[in-house]
Design a protein around this motif. Structure first.
Motif, PDB file in Angstrom:
ATOM      1  N   THR A 243       0.834  -1.214   0.000  1.00 41.03           N
ATOM      2  CA  THR A 243       0.000   0.000   0.000  1.00 41.03           C
ATOM      3  C   THR A 243       0.861   1.253   0.000  1.00 41.03           C
ATOM      4  O   THR A 243       0.638   2.174  -0.784  1.00 41.03           O
ATOM      5  N   VAL A 244       1.870   1.318   0.877  1.00 38.90           N
ATOM      6  CA  VAL A 244       2.685   2.536   0.940  1.00 38.90           C
ATOM      7  C   VAL A 244       3.569   2.667  -0.297  1.00 38.90           C
ATOM      8  O   VAL A 244       3.877   3.786  -0.712  1.00 38.90           O
ATOM      9  N   ARG A 245       3.971   1.534  -0.874  1.00 41.27           N
ATOM     10  CA  ARG A 245       4.741   1.623  -2.124  1.00 41.27           C
ATOM     11  C   ARG A 245       3.870   2.180  -3.250  1.00 41.27           C
ATOM     12  O   ARG A 245       4.357   2.867  -4.154  1.00 41.27           O
ATOM     13  N   SER A 246       2.574   1.863  -3.178  1.00 38.75           N
ATOM     14  CA  SER A 246       1.673   2.383  -4.221  1.00 38.75           C
ATOM     15  C   SER A 246       1.550   3.908  -4.147  1.00 38.75           C
ATOM     16  O   SER A 246       1.209   4.543  -5.137  1.00 38.75           O
ATOM     17  N   PHE A 247       1.847   4.483  -2.962  1.00 39.36           N
ATOM     18  CA  PHE A 247       1.814   5.943  -2.857  1.00 39.36           C
ATOM     19  C   PHE A 247       2.791   6.567  -3.848  1.00 39.36           C
ATOM     20  O   PHE A 247       2.490   7.584  -4.479  1.00 39.36           O
ATOM     21  N   ALA A 248       3.973   5.962  -3.959  1.00 40.98           N
ATOM     22  CA  ALA A 248       4.977   6.480  -4.891  1.00 40.98           C
ATOM     23  C   ALA A 248       4.497   6.349  -6.332  1.00 40.98           C
ATOM     24  O   ALA A 248       4.681   7.254  -7.156  1.00 40.98           O
ATOM     25  N   THR A 249       3.848   5.229  -6.627  1.00 40.70           N
ATOM     26  CA  THR A 249       3.365   5.005  -7.997  1.00 40.70           C
ATOM     27  C   THR A 249       2.291   6.006  -8.379  1.00 40.70           C
ATOM     28  O   THR A 249       2.346   6.606  -9.466  1.00 40.70           O
ATOM     29  N   THR A 250       1.311   6.185  -7.509  1.00 39.46           N
ATOM     30  CA  THR A 250       0.225   7.111  -7.838  1.00 39.46           C
ATOM     31  C   THR A 250       0.720   8.555  -7.880  1.00 39.46           C
ATOM     32  O   THR A 250       0.246   9.362  -8.680  1.00 39.46           O
ATOM     33  N   HIS A 251       1.682   8.889  -7.027  1.00 43.14           N
ATOM     34  CA  HIS A 251       2.258  10.235  -7.031  1.00 43.14           C
ATOM     35  C   HIS A 251       2.958  10.508  -8.355  1.00 43.14           C
ATOM     36  O   HIS A 251       2.757  11.568  -8.973  1.00 43.14           O
ATOM     37  N   GLU A 252       3.770   9.557  -8.790  1.00 46.69           N
ATOM     38  CA  GLU A 252       4.479   9.740 -10.063  1.00 46.69           C
ATOM     39  C   GLU A 252       3.502   9.748 -11.240  1.00 46.69           C
ATOM     40  O   GLU A 252       3.710  10.479 -12.216  1.00 46.69           O
ATOM     41  N   SER A 253       2.449   8.953 -11.141  1.00 49.89           N
ATOM     42  CA  SER A 253       1.442   8.945 -12.220  1.00 49.89           C
ATOM     43  C   SER A 253       0.745  10.290 -12.328  1.00 49.89           C
ATOM     44  O   SER A 253       0.469  10.780 -13.436  1.00 49.89           O
ATOM     45  N   ARG A 254       0.461  10.880 -11.181  1.00 52.87           N
ATOM     46  CA  ARG A 254      -0.181  12.193 -11.190  1.00 52.87           C
ATOM     47  C   ARG A 254       0.714  13.231 -11.854  1.00 52.87           C
ATOM     48  O   ARG A 254       0.270  14.009 -12.706  1.00 52.87           O
ATOM     49  N   LEU A 255       1.991  13.229 -11.504  1.00 53.11           N
ATOM     50  CA  LEU A 255       2.927  14.175 -12.094  1.00 53.11           C
ATOM     51  C   LEU A 255       3.108  13.917 -13.589  1.00 53.11           C
ATOM     52  O   LEU A 255       3.171  14.850 -14.398  1.00 53.11           O
TER      53      LEU A 255
END
Length: 775
Positions: A243-255
């Motif tokens: 779950t916390v690793r997905s934070f990085a993925t969704t953050h980068e996807s947003r950018l």
């Protein structure tokens, strides 16, 4: 609002920031935050982890940031506002109030600070449930919305928690929050987590369920030991780490999406009123969200979102601020109750309530009927159909070559019929079906030049209108009753009569309507028309029945039209844009038809209302269907639009009657030497300073509108004179940028009815600075 309290959305490439909301009080937000912080340290051992509690109530030694410090000591934790009393923040804050803008500003400063410390993740935990009160008494959901942080929602695992969790999600969703993950404790008795997992899976939102924390131990020491072991175990679970690793993925996807939007738009989007040959990817503004008077625009070079003042009022539609929660809720309510229902021969509450509201507050006894369409241009088409048909029936016109009377520089929309109501111009010169049916009068303009209000004759017609008239105040210009017997009024009457007489009796022209943008012409360059000229034009035409027919004139009873039907295009100018709800009081005359759009729905949805007199309506009664007004749209009287419009109109009327604009009006009382009819959000001193600038030909301001006409040898819509001023305001200074559009050599700014005085004064300062830098 404090001078530095304009905050925007929070986004930094180096910092993943998430907001932890709870579906209710006592659902375990702090426990979940502690688990996530521990997992973040494991998943990203080289990164920093921060925890922020904006508002906390209760004893300091029981504060949530202390809990984080105890069980996740590597996490850098902080509370911004701590109230010692264990009650709701709005009660605790009575002795030490904190405003919403001030609290947002503190959060944004904290985000900026931690982003400079290094790469990592920040969790911002709210207090209580989604709608728990803030220190100011507002809802948390509204307080934090401008920050546009992705949300981690802690669901309610207790009895009734399914409903509370879904309601919390919908409250956030309707306000434009993005829900990243739902977290919930498992309860074998109620199994809320199983139901909620399926519910959110249908919405592509992941759910993480975890065993609940252990029950309290017999001693504080053993209790801390149990909790420490629990946190250690939970933060190491593969599902939590994923779950916390997905934070990085969704953050980068947003950018990545924000980075890609302008290039993709450059490839695929065809923009209105835009010459694309000079457009570049860099010139396209990427808007992530909007709130109040501001866009949140993306800077690819800095990987941040920046507050950008919406200087065009989202192209003249914005009245109550972007993402106004009352309008959003009204839209959701009507969508949930109706969706869209057909309107021919039917009625629904939003359409009827809006019609009754408009008829009451327009204050025009002539107007009795409301016809709905979908935007201002089609609303004008309807009004012109009404007026021309009424004139053709009364005067027995046997052909269809009927024109309108209007003003030079007018603009009534981009549909073909609306275009034909305006003179030839840049807007219609490449439209092959355009014919330009009518005559358009030149008119004297009101403007401030060198600190003095003047009424200036149209260029080249000084011999007809006489010299420039000078006035002590803008209020004096608008005292049309006192000016009725002036020499200028007599000049206007003679000019209008002789022109119409020549056009009708010498040139054989046929006219079926007078159509005007009352007081100010928008797209023509924010031209402020001498109100006496418009008043005289209307009264002269109404008194000139004999020009149009030899039959006796109908009795004027204040509701029956004479001469020609008068159509007010109030799409841009009406509904408090220029001050009053209706422009009729400023002219002292009432139209037979008026058209309203744009501010009608507060900028949320397209909707138009064409409001007509009973005399106009009666023309379309007959024995054949062809006698009817055969005009309509599939979305006529769209229930969602009507409900939003009703809410918007009520909000505007409340602002008008509540004294919300008194701080703007106050400087004008002195400038107008009394109470005055007219005022502007833009201060008289500022206008005088601008009008005395060497590069400025003139300036006008009324209500929300400011227009600065810059000197140019080739003025008009094709001029580039205002682009430099526009560009100089598009960079961040004093906390925000200004996005604006120009009309040739005219630079304009549009405030909204909810714009704060401080924001307007800061814009004034920016504008004066930009003008000085042009020298």
């Amino acid at each position: 609002m404090p001078a530095n309290a304009i905050t925007g959305a929070v986004l930094r490439r180096s910092l993943r920031t998430y907001q932890v909301y709870g579906a209710n009080t006592g659902v375990g937000k702090t426990v979940m935050s502690t688990i996530l912080c521990g997992a973040l340290h494991r998943a990203f051992p080289k990164e920093l982890v921060w925890y922020l509690k904006p508002v906390s109530t209760g004893p300091r030694d029981e504060a949530d940031d202390g809990h984080l410090a105890r069980f996740s000591p590597q996490t850098i934790s902080k509370t911004l506002v701590q109230y010692g009393e264990p009650v709701s923040p709005h009660i605790a804050a009575r002795a030490a109030p904190v405003s919403d803008p001030s609290l947002r500003e503190q959060i944004q400063k904290h985000v900026t600070q931690v982003a400079e410390e290094g790469q990592g993740t920040l969790l911002i935990e709210t207090a209580g449930g989604v709608h728990s009160p803030t220190p100011s008494g507002s809802s948390q959901a509204d307080l934090y919305r401008p920050l546009r942080l992705p949300v981690l929602l802690v669901g309610d695992h207790r009895l009734g928690g399914i409903s509370a969790s879904i309601s919390a999600f919908e409250s956030l969703h309707i306000r434009g929050y993005d829900l990243n993950t739902v977290l919930v404790f498992e309860d074998a008795q109620y199994e809320n987590h199983l139901y909620l997992r399926d519910y959110f899976a249908e919405r592509d939102i992941p759910l993480l369920s975890l065993p609940p924390p252990p029950p309290p131990a017999s001693t504080p020491a053993s209790d801390r030991e149990r909790m420490a072991e629990y946190y250690k175990e939970m933060s190491a679970l593969p599902a939590v780490l994923d779950t916390v690793r997905s934070f990085a993925t969704t953050h980068e996807s947003r950018l990545a999406r924000l980075d890609d939007m302008a290039p993709q738009a450059h490839k695929h989007i065809w923009y209105p009123f835009t010459q694309h040959s000079g457009m570049t990817r860099a010139s396209i503004m990427t808007i992530d969200s909007a709130y109040g008077d501001f866009f949140q625009t993306y800077s690819s070079s800095e990987n941040t979102l920046q507050p950008t003042l919406d200087g065009s009022g989202s192209w003249w539609t914005q009245g109550l601020g972007h993402a106004n929660p009352n309008l959003a809720l009204a839209a959701a309510y009507a969508a949930g109750r109706y969706g869209h229902v057909m309107f021919a021969g039917a009625i629904h509450e939003p359409a009827l309530s809006l019609a009754e509201l408009l008829l009451k507050h327009l204050g025009n006894p002539r107007l009795q009927r409301v016809f709905y369409s979908d935007n201002g241009s089609t609303g004008i088409e309807v009004g012109v159909k009404m007026a021309l048909t009424a004139a053709a029936e009364r005067y027995n016109y046997q052909n269809r070559d009927i024109g309108v009377v209007g003003l030079k520089g007018s603009y009534h929309g981009d549909t073909i019929g609306a275009m034909d109501c305006s003179e030839p111009s840049t807007y219609n010169e490449r439209v092959h079906w355009y014919e330009g049916r009518g005559h358009w009068f030149g008119f004297p303009e009101v403007k401030m030049k060198d600190g003095t209000w003047v009424v200036e004759p149209p260029a080249g017609q000084e011999h007809e209108f006489g010299p420039t008239q000078m006035f002590a105040s803008l209020d004096e210009v608008f005292d049309v009753e006192a000016r009725d017997n002036s020499a200028a009024a007599e000049v206007y009457r003679k000019h209008i009569w002789s022109t119409l007489d020549r056009l009708i009796n010498v040139e054989g022209k046929i006219f079926g309507a007078l159509i005007l943008e009352p007081i100010m012409l928008g797209a023509g360059g924010m031209l402020l028309v001498d109100p006496l000229f418009q008043r005289t034009l209307i009264t002269t035409i109404r008194d000139s029945h004999a020009l149009f027919t030899s039959t006796p004139s109908p009795t004027e009873d204040g509701c029956t039209w004479t001469g020609l039907p008068v159509v007010f295009d109030e799409v841009f100018t009406g509904l408090t844009r220029l001050g009053p709800f209706s422009l009729s009081p400023l002219l002292g005359v009432q139209p037979d038809i008026s058209v309203h759009a744009k501010l009608l729905t507060g900028g949320l949805l397209p909707l138009a209302a064409t409001v007509a007199s009973e005399a106009i309506y009666n023309v379309f009664l007959g024995s054949e269907k062809s006698d009817a007004l055969l005009h309509g749209h599939s979305y006529t009287a769209h229930a969602v639009g009507c409900k939003v419009a009703e809410t918007s109109v009520k909000e505007l009327l409340k602002l008008e009657s509540s004294g919300a604009w008194d701080d703007f009006k106050q400087p004008w009382k002195g400038a107008n030497k009394g109470e005055g009819k007219v005022w502007s959000m833009w201060s008289p001193t500022f206008l005088s300073n601008v009008s005395n600038h060497a590069d400025v030909e003139s300036v006008v301001a009324l209500g929300l509108v400011l227009a600065i006409k810059l000197r140019d040898e080739n003025p008009g819509y094709s001029s580039n004179a205002a682009i430099g001023l526009q560009f100089s305001l598009s960079s961040v200074h004093d906390g925000f940028k200004i996005h604006s559009r120009v009309l040739g050599n005219v630079f304009y700014i549009m405030a909204s009815q909810t714009t704060e005085v401080d924001v307007v004064r800061r814009v004034e300062k920016k504008l004066l600075g930009a003008l000085v830098n042009r020298q």
